[in-house]
Design a protein around this motif. Structure first.
Motif, PDB file in Angstrom:
ATOM      1  N   UNK A 149      13.940   1.833  -0.460  1.00  0.00           N
ATOM      2  CA  UNK A 149      13.120   1.094  -1.428  1.00  0.00           C
ATOM      3  C   UNK A 149      11.870   0.529  -0.757  1.00  0.00           C
ATOM      4  N   UNK A 150      12.024  -0.009   0.452  1.00  0.00           N
ATOM      5  CA  UNK A 150      10.868  -0.566   1.164  1.00  0.00           C
ATOM      6  C   UNK A 150       9.870   0.525   1.536  1.00  0.00           C
ATOM      7  N   UNK A 151      10.356   1.733   1.849  1.00  0.00           N
ATOM      8  CA  UNK A 151       9.450   2.838   2.179  1.00  0.00           C
ATOM      9  C   UNK A 151       8.616   3.237   0.959  1.00  0.00           C
ATOM     10  N   UNK A 152       9.242   3.258  -0.219  1.00  0.00           N
ATOM     11  CA  UNK A 152       8.509   3.563  -1.447  1.00  0.00           C
ATOM     12  C   UNK A 152       7.445   2.503  -1.709  1.00  0.00           C
ATOM     13  N   UNK A 153       7.814   1.234  -1.495  1.00  0.00           N
ATOM     14  CA  UNK A 153       6.857   0.147  -1.685  1.00  0.00           C
ATOM     15  C   UNK A 153       5.693   0.232  -0.712  1.00  0.00           C
ATOM     16  N   UNK A 154       5.972   0.582   0.543  1.00  0.00           N
ATOM     17  CA  UNK A 154       4.906   0.719   1.539  1.00  0.00           C
ATOM     18  C   UNK A 154       3.943   1.833   1.152  1.00  0.00           C
TER      19      UNK A 154
END
Length: 285
Positions: free
Chosen positions: A223-228
């Motif tokens: 999820x954090x990779x998608x947000x980044x």
């Protein structure tokens, strides 16, 4: 507070320095930026070391008081209590479970520090670009929701894990304390087979617990990779159109990394809290 201020101030200062270097690349400017960066980083390390030292002392005090209270409660019980609970389980609650419960103390202090860091960082990012900051905030419920989804299953798994650990400890305790009787009647093989069954049950439950707790971090990382990626693309368009400076673009990329780490830590605390809460229930019971 000092620890959060130092770690928040570092990327903010570097962001401003990048824009400053667009106009002035003199040796004096470079040395000044380097010196201030070193000072901010060093202050963050010092404040963090002090915070962890004080936290360790607080946790030690909690263990000391809880074990004294738990052992005092054990001594006050009548003989029927010892008929109901094997000595191994009592030992496990006074020693192992009290130590596990103190995770709540350390996690709570860590939680407060992480929340303050997020609040300071988001507050500054809002002053730079509201739209980009809202994109960052919009992804927060997905991280928190994923972590909370693990809460119920993690709580049940941890409770079973602590229970079977107490059974293993109890079996060893009872076997060693009654070894004389066991050897007199040649029951060593029977006792060993019983222990193998309990140990295999412990293995299966602990393996399942490991799968549960290991699965949360890959989900949060995804999820954090998608947000980044979303921030890199959105901020990159603003920078290309001249609506965002190079320093501010760097600040959002660096700030996002700092934002995700506390957020994923806070979310993962729910799983670790289950360990302490399950142990606490056993101690207070």
């Amino acid at each position: 507070v000092l620890n959060s201020l130092a770690y928040t101030g570092l990327p903010i200062y570097i962001s401003g320095s990048i824009d400053k270097l667009q106009e002035d690349t003199s040796t004096t400017t470079l040395l000044t930026i380097m010196a201030i960066t070193i000072v901010l980083g060093s202050l963050g390390w010092v404040f963090n070391a002090l915070r962890r030292g004080i936290s360790a002392e607080a946790v030690g005090n909690v263990v000391l008081d809880m074990r004294e209270d738990a052992f005092d409660a054990v001594l006050k019980r009548d003989l029927s209590f010892y008929d109901q609970y094997p000595s191994g389980k009592i030992v496990s609650r006074v020693t192992s479970d009290t130590q596990t419960f103190t995770q709540i103390v350390s996690l709570t202090m860590e939680l407060l520090s992480q929340i303050l860091l997020v609040v300071l960082l988001v507050g500054y990012l809002l002053s730079v670009d509201i739209e980009l900051t809202l994109v960052v905030i919009a992804l927060t419920p997905f991280v928190v929701g994923a972590a909370l989804g693990f809460r119920k299953i993690a709580r049940e798994t941890v409770t079973q894990s602590r229970r079977v650990a107490a059974e293993v400890s109890s079996h060893i305790q009872e076997s060693v304390s009654g070894i004389g009787v066991a050897k007199t009647f040649r029951q060593e093989h029977t006792i060993y087979n019983e222990f193998v069954d309990v140990n295999k049950q412990s293995y299966r439950i602990n393996l399942r617990s490991g799968y549960v707790f290991s699965s949360i971090f890959p989900v949060l990382s995804m999820i954090s990779a998608i947000g980044t990626a979303a921030i890199v693309y959105t901020a990159g368009l603003d920078a290309r159109n001249g609506n965002l400076s190079a320093g501010d673009w760097f600040l959002f990329i660096q700030g996002l990394a700092m934002f995700w780490f506390p957020l994923t830590s806070i979310a993962s605390f729910w799983s670790q809290f289950q360990l302490g809460l399950a142990a606490g229930e056993r101690v207070f019971a």
